[in-house]
Motif scaffolding. Structure first.
Motif, PDB file in Angstrom:
ATOM      1  N   ALA A  36       0.825  -1.212   0.000  1.00  0.00           N
ATOM      2  CA  ALA A  36       0.000   0.000   0.000  1.00  0.00           C
ATOM      3  C   ALA A  36       0.857   1.261   0.000  1.00  0.00           C
ATOM      4  N   ILE A  37       1.960   1.248   0.741  1.00  0.00           N
ATOM      5  CA  ILE A  37       2.797   2.451   0.798  1.00  0.00           C
ATOM      6  C   ILE A  37       3.480   2.683  -0.547  1.00  0.00           C
ATOM      7  N   HIS A  38       3.833   1.613  -1.241  1.00  0.00           N
ATOM      8  CA  HIS A  38       4.393   1.760  -2.588  1.00  0.00           C
ATOM      9  C   HIS A  38       3.320   2.268  -3.545  1.00  0.00           C
ATOM     10  N   ALA A  39       2.127   1.757  -3.417  1.00  0.00           N
ATOM     11  CA  ALA A  39       1.031   2.210  -4.282  1.00  0.00           C
ATOM     12  C   ALA A  39       0.722   3.687  -4.055  1.00  0.00           C
ATOM     13  N   ALA A  40       0.882   4.147  -2.816  1.00  0.00           N
ATOM     14  CA  ALA A  40       0.617   5.557  -2.509  1.00  0.00           C
ATOM     15  C   ALA A  40       1.571   6.471  -3.270  1.00  0.00           C
ATOM     16  N   VAL A  41       2.804   6.050  -3.428  1.00  0.00           N
ATOM     17  CA  VAL A  41       3.770   6.863  -4.175  1.00  0.00           C
ATOM     18  C   VAL A  41       3.601   6.649  -5.682  1.00  0.00           C
ATOM     19  N   GLU A  42       3.464   5.396  -6.085  1.00  0.00           N
ATOM     20  CA  GLU A  42       3.327   5.098  -7.511  1.00  0.00           C
ATOM     21  C   GLU A  42       2.081   5.743  -8.110  1.00  0.00           C
ATOM     22  N   ASP A  49      -2.439  16.024  -6.407  1.00  0.00           N
ATOM     23  CA  ASP A  49      -2.684  14.817  -5.617  1.00  0.00           C
ATOM     24  C   ASP A  49      -1.676  14.627  -4.487  1.00  0.00           C
ATOM     25  N   VAL A  50      -0.598  15.394  -4.494  1.00  0.00           N
ATOM     26  CA  VAL A  50       0.508  15.143  -3.568  1.00  0.00           C
ATOM     27  C   VAL A  50       0.060  15.170  -2.112  1.00  0.00           C
ATOM     28  N   GLU A  51      -0.737  16.161  -1.726  1.00  0.00           N
ATOM     29  CA  GLU A  51      -1.150  16.271  -0.322  1.00  0.00           C
ATOM     30  C   GLU A  51      -1.890  15.017   0.148  1.00  0.00           C
ATOM     31  N   ASN A  52      -2.781  14.494  -0.698  1.00  0.00           N
ATOM     32  CA  ASN A  52      -3.501  13.267  -0.330  1.00  0.00           C
ATOM     33  C   ASN A  52      -2.542  12.091  -0.158  1.00  0.00           C
ATOM     34  N   HIS A  53      -1.546  12.012  -1.013  1.00  0.00           N
ATOM     35  CA  HIS A  53      -0.595  10.912  -0.946  1.00  0.00           C
ATOM     36  C   HIS A  53       0.345  11.061   0.248  1.00  0.00           C
ATOM     37  N   HIS A  58       1.704   9.024   5.605  1.00  0.00           N
ATOM     38  CA  HIS A  58       1.739   9.281   7.056  1.00  0.00           C
ATOM     39  C   HIS A  58       0.882   8.253   7.807  1.00  0.00           C
ATOM     40  N   ASN A  59      -0.316   8.017   7.313  1.00  0.00           N
ATOM     41  CA  ASN A  59      -1.222   7.064   7.971  1.00  0.00           C
ATOM     42  C   ASN A  59      -0.721   5.624   7.874  1.00  0.00           C
ATOM     43  N   LEU A  60      -0.176   5.259   6.733  1.00  0.00           N
ATOM     44  CA  LEU A  60       0.334   3.892   6.570  1.00  0.00           C
ATOM     45  C   LEU A  60       1.534   3.623   7.478  1.00  0.00           C
ATOM     46  N   VAL A  61       2.419   4.600   7.595  1.00  0.00           N
ATOM     47  CA  VAL A  61       3.568   4.444   8.503  1.00  0.00           C
ATOM     48  C   VAL A  61       3.060   4.321   9.936  1.00  0.00           C
ATOM     49  N   GLY A  62       2.064   5.121  10.283  1.00  0.00           N
ATOM     50  CA  GLY A  62       1.467   5.035  11.618  1.00  0.00           C
ATOM     51  C   GLY A  62       0.839   3.679  11.883  1.00  0.00           C
ATOM     52  N   ALA A  63       0.384   3.020  10.815  1.00  0.00           N
ATOM     53  CA  ALA A  63      -0.245   1.701  10.949  1.00  0.00           C
ATOM     54  C   ALA A  63       0.774   0.562  10.868  1.00  0.00           C
ATOM     55  N   GLY A  64       2.056   0.907  10.649  1.00  0.00           N
ATOM     56  CA  GLY A  64       3.081  -0.127  10.672  1.00  0.00           C
ATOM     57  C   GLY A  64       3.771  -0.440   9.364  1.00  0.00           C
ATOM     58  N   ALA A  65       3.443   0.276   8.294  1.00  0.00           N
ATOM     59  CA  ALA A  65       4.135   0.041   7.024  1.00  0.00           C
ATOM     60  C   ALA A  65       5.596   0.454   7.175  1.00  0.00           C
ATOM     61  N   LEU A  66       6.468  -0.275   6.512  1.00  0.00           N
ATOM     62  CA  LEU A  66       7.901   0.011   6.590  1.00  0.00           C
ATOM     63  C   LEU A  66       8.272   1.059   5.552  1.00  0.00           C
ATOM     64  N   ILE A  67       8.785   2.179   6.019  1.00  0.00           N
ATOM     65  CA  ILE A  67       9.112   3.294   5.139  1.00  0.00           C
ATOM     66  C   ILE A  67      10.215   2.933   4.151  1.00  0.00           C
ATOM     67  N   ASN A  68      11.063   1.975   4.503  1.00  0.00           N
ATOM     68  CA  ASN A  68      12.186   1.604   3.644  1.00  0.00           C
ATOM     69  C   ASN A  68      11.994   0.276   2.926  1.00  0.00           C
ATOM     70  N   SER A  69      10.757  -0.193   2.853  1.00  0.00           N
ATOM     71  CA  SER A  69      10.519  -1.442   2.135  1.00  0.00           C
ATOM     72  C   SER A  69      10.836  -1.247   0.664  1.00  0.00           C
ATOM     73  N   ILE A  76      10.390   3.689  -1.606  1.00  0.00           N
ATOM     74  CA  ILE A  76       9.445   4.756  -1.958  1.00  0.00           C
ATOM     75  C   ILE A  76      10.149   6.102  -2.056  1.00  0.00           C
ATOM     76  N   LEU A  77      11.259   6.263  -1.339  1.00  0.00           N
ATOM     77  CA  LEU A  77      12.030   7.502  -1.463  1.00  0.00           C
ATOM     78  C   LEU A  77      12.573   7.651  -2.888  1.00  0.00           C
ATOM     79  N   MET A  78      13.080   6.563  -3.435  1.00  0.00           N
ATOM     80  CA  MET A  78      13.580   6.594  -4.818  1.00  0.00           C
ATOM     81  C   MET A  78      12.457   6.964  -5.784  1.00  0.00           C
ATOM     82  N   LEU A  79      11.297   6.347  -5.590  1.00  0.00           N
ATOM     83  CA  LEU A  79      10.161   6.617  -6.487  1.00  0.00           C
ATOM     84  C   LEU A  79       9.703   8.064  -6.394  1.00  0.00           C
ATOM     85  N   ALA A  80       9.587   8.571  -5.170  1.00  0.00           N
ATOM     86  CA  ALA A  80       9.134   9.947  -4.971  1.00  0.00           C
ATOM     87  C   ALA A  80      10.130  10.942  -5.555  1.00  0.00           C
TER      88      ALA A  80
END
Length: 103
Positions: A36-42, A49-53, A58-69, A76-80
């Motif tokens: 889901a976090i990758h889909a949010a950036v992709e 749309d940036v603000e929504n993404h 922010h919400n996905l990280v709060g729910a436990g998604a790994l920021i560096n997956s 996702i940093l590379m993609l962004a």
């Protein structure tokens, strides 16, 4: 005596099944969160749309998604950064995005 052992074995098997089920659920939840976090950036394709993404990340990280997956060798940093969305990059870095990953 064998009945007591049978009861102990049954309890042990039941405990192991519960533990395995919980571990499998946690692994599945992590995989879904990371996808889901990758889909949010992709899925971010315009500056409007940036603000929504950003909020989504922010919400996905709060729910436990790994920021560096990684997905296909990219974080996702590379993609962004490739998309040029500074707000997304900032949110990812604020949440601990690694800057030393390479593709």
């Amino acid at each position: 005596n064998w009945r007591k052992q049978l009861d102990v074995d049954r309890m042990s098997i039941g405990a192991n099944l519960r533990t395995n089920r919980e571990q499998n659920f946690a692994i599945a939840k992590q995989k879904v969160s990371n996808a889901a976090i990758h889909a949010a950036v992709e899925g971010c394709n315009s500056t409007k749309d940036v603000e929504n993404h950003v909020n989504c990340i922010h919400n996905l990280v709060g729910a436990g998604a790994l920021i560096n997956s990684e997905k296909k060798g990219k974080t996702i940093l590379m993609l962004a950064a490739q998309k040029g969305y500074i707000e997304l990059v900032s949110e990812i870095l604020t949440n601990g995005g690694w800057t030393n990953s390479q593709d």
